[in-house]
Scaffold this active site. Structure first.
Site, short mmCIF file in Angstrom:
data_model
loop_
_atom_site.label_atom_id
_atom_site.label_comp_id
_atom_site.label_asym_id
_atom_site.label_seq_id
_atom_site.Cartn_x
_atom_site.Cartn_y
_atom_site.Cartn_z
N LYS A 173 33.53 34.18 48.39
CA LYS A 173 33.63 35.55 48.65
C LYS A 173 33.00 37.08 49.17
CE LYS A 173 34.15 35.16 44.06
NZ LYS A 173 34.26 35.39 42.33
N THR A 204 41.29 45.80 39.82
CA THR A 204 40.52 44.67 40.04
C THR A 204 39.61 44.09 38.70
OG1 THR A 204 39.15 46.03 41.11
CG2 THR A 204 40.83 44.52 42.63
N GLY A 206 37.89 41.01 36.76
CA GLY A 206 38.63 40.22 36.47
C GLY A 206 38.98 39.11 37.02
N THR A 207 39.56 39.60 38.31
CA THR A 207 39.18 39.00 39.98
C THR A 207 38.77 37.72 40.02
OG1 THR A 207 38.04 40.05 40.98
CG2 THR A 207 40.55 40.76 40.99
N GLY A 208 37.17 37.89 39.45
CA GLY A 208 36.93 36.11 40.07
C GLY A 208 37.12 35.55 38.84
N CYS A 209 36.86 35.77 38.18
CA CYS A 209 37.97 34.85 36.56
C CYS A 209 38.53 34.29 36.70
CB CYS A 209 37.44 35.98 35.02
SG CYS A 209 35.59 36.92 34.24
N1 LIG Z 1 41.64 44.45 46.35
C1 LIG Z 1 42.44 43.12 47.32
N2 LIG Z 1 43.28 42.09 47.05
C2 LIG Z 1 43.07 40.77 48.28
N3 LIG Z 1 41.80 40.11 47.03
C3 LIG Z 1 41.26 40.97 47.06
C4 LIG Z 1 40.97 41.81 46.28
N4 LIG Z 1 40.16 41.80 45.88
C5 LIG Z 1 39.57 40.49 45.94
N5 LIG Z 1 40.43 40.31 46.01
C6 LIG Z 1 40.40 38.60 46.07
O1 LIG Z 1 40.22 38.47 45.03
C7 LIG Z 1 39.02 37.25 44.46
C8 LIG Z 1 38.05 37.60 43.17
O2 LIG Z 1 36.79 38.05 44.60
P1 LIG Z 1 36.27 39.40 44.13
O3 LIG Z 1 35.43 39.68 44.86
O4 LIG Z 1 36.82 40.35 43.21
O5 LIG Z 1 35.65 37.99 42.40
P2 LIG Z 1 34.18 38.92 41.98
O6 LIG Z 1 34.25 40.16 42.56
O7 LIG Z 1 33.60 38.21 41.64
O8 LIG Z 1 35.43 39.66 40.74
P3 LIG Z 1 34.49 40.16 38.85
O9 LIG Z 1 34.61 41.55 39.10
O10 LIG Z 1 35.81 40.43 37.83
O11 LIG Z 1 33.72 39.26 38.80
C9 LIG Z 1 38.69 36.71 46.01
O12 LIG Z 1 39.75 35.87 46.45
C10 LIG Z 1 38.83 38.39 46.96
O13 LIG Z 1 39.41 37.71 48.34
C1 LIG Z 2 32.61 38.37 29.68
C2 LIG Z 2 32.76 38.54 31.41
N1 LIG Z 2 32.70 37.52 31.88
C3 LIG Z 2 32.97 37.84 33.03
C4 LIG Z 2 33.57 39.31 33.86
C5 LIG Z 2 33.14 39.46 35.27
O1 LIG Z 2 32.85 40.32 36.22
C6 LIG Z 2 33.13 40.52 32.59
N2 LIG Z 2 33.40 41.35 32.96
N3 LIG Z 2 33.10 40.41 31.31
#
Ligand SMILES: Nc1ncnc2c1ncn2[C@@H]1O[C@H](COP(=O)(O)OP(=O)(O)OP(=O)(O)O)[C@@H](O)[C@H]1O
Ligand SMILES: Cc1ncc(CO)c(N)n1
Length: 260
Positions: A173, A204, A206-209
């Site tokens: 990502k 943003t 929880g976007t990764g989850c």
């Molecule tokens: N501002 C944004 N606009 C559009 N897409 C986004 C944006 N921020 C993140 N994404 C998309 O959301 C998804 C999750 O990406 P992100 O890089 O935020 O994950 P992460 O860092 O693992 O998140 P977390 O902080 O929840 O662990 C990816 O597909 C990314 O491209």
């Molecule tokens: C419990 C939990 N899992 C994943 C994330 C992702 O950053 C978070 N903030 N908290």
């Protein structure tokens, strides 16, 4: 009924972790189940404390579900320590689990460590090899590979190096680079690029989850990995577009899919 299981940490503010995963499963009409690996006291501004669940309780939760109910896909999130990783891996291998989506959670958006530093090696050696798809963000990929990733070309090379660790697919990502986010999917032969205009919001959390559990939900419905990533990208984009301005920090994504 399609089913999916999340193995992850609880987020008391409901935006990330187990809570984000179950909301995503429900929004995508998949029956969700959960194995809680840790309880975090957190909100939109940060993480206050973490209690890791004893490994025998984690194993019991997994076996209770897996011995009774067919699981269409497994999403793995926060796993605190090397001991927890080893417990999860041996239980998944014992039941021959398939459709394993691994989000190698390490640090929260607010900068709190969710995985012990020494556990990265166990993640690399034991867990990444059994994943169907691993979905690191750039700092996570950098920690796993021990190198910097500064541009899209670096991302492709990093995907190849991550692929050598054994997962079937890597979704790297690119949200942490400047500009519009690009995610790169690699299957060992071909690259797929997912370009998305950056949505200007601070919500943003929880976007990764959310992305990884949406991939799991679509796999559980019988889609291919590539189609599941496409569909999950649509879902996370909508969930960020309609994200919710609550709390003083990073607000959560929106899961009422049928309303948007
Ligand atoms: N501002 C944004 N606009 C559009 N897409 C986004 C944006 N921020 C993140 N994404 C998309 O959301 C998804 C999750 O990406 P992100 O890089 O935020 O994950 P992460 O860092 O693992 O998140 P977390 O902080 O929840 O662990 C990816 O597909 C990314 O491209
Ligand atoms: C419990 C939990 N899992 C994943 C994330 C992702 O950053 C978070 N903030 N908290």
């Amino acid at each position: 009924m399609e089913t999916a299981l999340t193995i992850a940490g609880s987020d008391s503010s409901g935006g990330a972790g187990i809570q984000a995963d179950l909301k995503t499963f429900s929004a995508l009409k998949v029956y969700g189940m959960s194995v809680i690996t840790a309880v975090t006291a957190q909100n939109t501004t940060g993480v206050r404390s973490i209690a890791t669940i004893p490994t025998n309780i984690i194993q019991d939760q997994m076996e209770a579900v897996l011995e009774d109910i067919p699981v269409g896909a497994v999403k793995i999130g926060m796993l605190s320590s090397s001991h927890v990783i080893k417990t999860v891996v041996s239980t998944l291998v014992n039941v021959k689990a398939t459709n394993i989506v691994l989000d190698p959670v390490m640090v929260s958006k607010s900068g709190h460590h969710l995985l012990e530093y020494e556990a990265v090696q166990t993640l690399k050696e034991d867990l990444i090899p059994i994943a169907t798809i691993v979905t690191p963000n750039l700092p996570e990929a950098e920690a796993i590979l021990g190198r910097k990733i500064l541009c899209e070309e670096d991302m492709k090379e990093a995907c190849q190096q991550l692929n050598e660790l054994g997962p079937k697919y890597v979704l790297l990502k690119g949200g942490h680079l400047e500009g519009d986010p690009v995610d790169v999917l690699y299957d060992g032969t071909e690259f797929h690029h997912f370009y998305q205009e950056r949505i200007l919001t601070k919500n943003t959390h929880g976007t990764g989850c959310t992305l990884s559990s949406a991939i799991a939900a679509h796999l559980a419905k019988g889609n291919s990995v590539v189609d599941s990533v496409h569909l999950a990208k649509e879902y996370i984009t909508g969930a960020i577009q309609h994200s919710i301005s609550i709390g003083q920090g990073h607000g959560p994504t929106h899961h009422f899919h049928q309303l948007w």
